[in-house]
Design a protein around this motif. Structure first.
Motif, PDB file in Angstrom:
ATOM      1  N   ALA A  48       0.859  -1.185   0.173  1.00 43.53           N
ATOM      2  CA  ALA A  48      -0.139   0.078  -0.009  1.00 43.53           C
ATOM      3  C   ALA A  48       0.834   1.301  -0.228  1.00 43.53           C
ATOM      4  N   SER A  49       2.008   1.230   0.684  1.00 40.29           N
ATOM      5  CA  SER A  49       2.744   2.380   0.543  1.00 40.29           C
ATOM      6  C   SER A  49       3.597   2.735  -0.650  1.00 40.29           C
ATOM      7  N   ARG A  50       3.731   1.603  -1.301  1.00 37.35           N
ATOM      8  CA  ARG A  50       4.782   1.573  -2.441  1.00 37.35           C
ATOM      9  C   ARG A  50       3.594   2.214  -3.585  1.00 37.35           C
ATOM     10  N   ARG A  74       9.070   4.853   7.535  1.00 37.17           N
ATOM     11  CA  ARG A  74       7.871   5.662   8.081  1.00 37.17           C
ATOM     12  C   ARG A  74       6.788   4.625   8.593  1.00 37.17           C
ATOM     13  N   ILE A  75       6.770   3.595   7.792  1.00 34.78           N
ATOM     14  CA  ILE A  75       5.651   2.340   7.990  1.00 34.78           C
ATOM     15  C   ILE A  75       5.816   1.425   8.741  1.00 34.78           C
ATOM     16  N   ILE A  76       6.933   0.567   8.209  1.00 36.56           N
ATOM     17  CA  ILE A  76       7.318  -0.807   8.739  1.00 36.56           C
ATOM     18  C   ILE A  76       8.226  -0.818  10.062  1.00 36.56           C
ATOM     19  N   LEU A  77       9.272  -0.054   9.867  1.00 36.12           N
ATOM     20  CA  LEU A  77      10.099  -0.217  11.346  1.00 36.12           C
ATOM     21  C   LEU A  77       9.464   0.491  12.485  1.00 36.12           C
ATOM     22  N   PRO A  78       8.770   1.612  12.448  1.00 35.63           N
ATOM     23  CA  PRO A  78       8.068   2.064  13.767  1.00 35.63           C
ATOM     24  C   PRO A  78       7.261   0.820  14.475  1.00 35.63           C
ATOM     25  N   GLN A  79       6.385   0.290  13.541  1.00 36.88           N
ATOM     26  CA  GLN A  79       5.477  -0.964  14.131  1.00 36.88           C
ATOM     27  C   GLN A  79       6.512  -2.216  14.538  1.00 36.88           C
ATOM     28  N   ALA A  80       7.563  -2.325  13.716  1.00 41.72           N
ATOM     29  CA  ALA A  80       8.354  -3.623  14.080  1.00 41.72           C
ATOM     30  C   ALA A  80       9.228  -3.429  15.422  1.00 41.72           C
ATOM     31  N   LEU A  88       1.414   4.229  -3.022  1.00 38.15           N
ATOM     32  CA  LEU A  88       1.066   5.726  -2.793  1.00 38.15           C
ATOM     33  C   LEU A  88       2.341   6.434  -3.297  1.00 38.15           C
ATOM     34  N   GLY A  89       3.386   6.075  -3.692  1.00 33.56           N
ATOM     35  CA  GLY A  89       4.227   6.471  -4.251  1.00 33.56           C
ATOM     36  C   GLY A  89       5.583   6.521  -3.716  1.00 33.56           C
ATOM     37  N   MET A  90       5.544   5.910  -2.466  1.00 30.12           N
ATOM     38  CA  MET A  90       6.714   6.010  -1.344  1.00 30.12           C
ATOM     39  C   MET A  90       7.787   5.086  -1.729  1.00 30.12           C
ATOM     40  N   SER A  91       8.894   5.450  -1.813  1.00 33.49           N
ATOM     41  CA  SER A  91      10.114   4.388  -2.072  1.00 33.49           C
ATOM     42  C   SER A  91      10.165   3.381  -1.106  1.00 33.49           C
ATOM     43  N   TYR A  92      10.934   2.186  -1.341  1.00 36.42           N
ATOM     44  CA  TYR A  92      11.005   0.968  -0.607  1.00 36.42           C
ATOM     45  C   TYR A  92      11.788   1.497   0.771  1.00 36.42           C
ATOM     46  N   PRO A  93      12.912   2.455   0.772  1.00 43.20           N
ATOM     47  CA  PRO A  93      13.557   2.881   2.054  1.00 43.20           C
ATOM     48  C   PRO A  93      12.535   3.742   2.949  1.00 43.20           C
ATOM     49  N   LEU A  94      11.700   4.680   2.289  1.00 42.13           N
ATOM     50  CA  LEU A  94      11.029   5.544   2.984  1.00 42.13           C
ATOM     51  C   LEU A  94       9.574   4.926   3.623  1.00 42.13           C
ATOM     52  N   ALA A  95       9.132   3.915   2.765  1.00 45.94           N
ATOM     53  CA  ALA A  95       8.012   3.045   3.530  1.00 45.94           C
ATOM     54  C   ALA A  95       8.615   2.203   4.656  1.00 45.94           C
TER      55      ALA A  95
END
Length: 229
Positions: A118-120, A132-138, A122-129
């Motif tokens: 979903a992040s990709r 901002r999205i994966i690492l905080p939850q992890a 929306l136009g996010m690059s893999y590092p940005l996603a």
């Protein structure tokens, strides 16, 4: 008596305690960096990076920490000047990094893959996603396991005494050799470690509780859900 040794040697042990805290903090910060890098290697599509990470984890987890400390301290001494503190800190970081890598890998892979897709979209690059999205939850999911690993790292730091560092255990060995009261001295050292671990566990539990409250739905949301039902 234990109390006599405690009262007579507490200035020395307090200094050693501070050194142990510094060593553990530096080692675990470096270990988190190493672990995160190796975790990314493990989940990478590159076979080379996967092989490097797998080899690193296998070697580190398959050999005793004291062997790793001695190899690093005495081996690198022939090439670079390395103090006892940094030899111990780097060895502990490398050792803990292998376990932290698996903790991070498991936490990252536990996040639903749909969130990355979903992040990709929306136009996010893999590092940005990832940032901002994966690492905080992890990171949130990894806190309990990381807390346990940090406690293990604190106790494992006692092994740097065998390369001459005057941490808590090294100071305890020296005191026991001078006062000939090994049992009582080791009990005092154990109490210092116990207090450190209790303090650290308290803060880890507080952090877990705070993160858990952050995930809990608000009262308004619960009420709305009840009305809707």
């Amino acid at each position: 008596m234990v109390i006599d040794i405690f009262l007579s040697s507490y200035p020395l042990f307090l200094k050693a305690t501070w050194l142990t805290v510094q060593l553990t903090a530096v080692a675990l910060m470096l270990g988190c960096v190493v672990g995160l890098v190796i975790a990314f290697f493990r989940i990478s599509d590159s076979k080379v990076l996967n092989y490097i990470a797998h080899t690193y984890i296998t070697v580190i987890r398959g050999t005793p920490l004291i062997v790793q400390i001695c190899i690093l301290y005495f081996g690198l001494a022939n090439m670079v000047t390395l103090s006892q503190f940094w030899a111990g800190a780097i060895a502990l970081a490398v050792h803990n990094g292998a376990y932290i890598a698996e903790i991070f890998r498991g936490a990252i892979q536990s996040i639903d893959r749909g969130q990355m897709e979903a992040s990709r979209s929306l136009g996010m690059s893999y590092p940005l996603a990832m940032r901002r999205i994966i690492l905080p939850q992890a990171f949130r999911r990894a806190i309990p396991s990381l807390g346990n690993q940090f406690i293990i790292g604190l106790k494992d730091s006692s092994l740097v005494a065998y390369v001459g560092m005057q941490d808590l255990w090294g100071t305890g060995l020296g005191e026991a050799a001078s006062n000939y009261k090994q049992l009582e001295t080791y009990m005092v050292v154990g109490l210092y470690y116990l207090v450190l671990i209790m303090i650290f566990s308290y803060f880890v539990n507080k952090l877990e509780a705070r993160l858990a409250r952050g995930k809990a739905p608000s009262k308004q949301t619960k009420d709305n859900t009840s009305v809707a039902a």
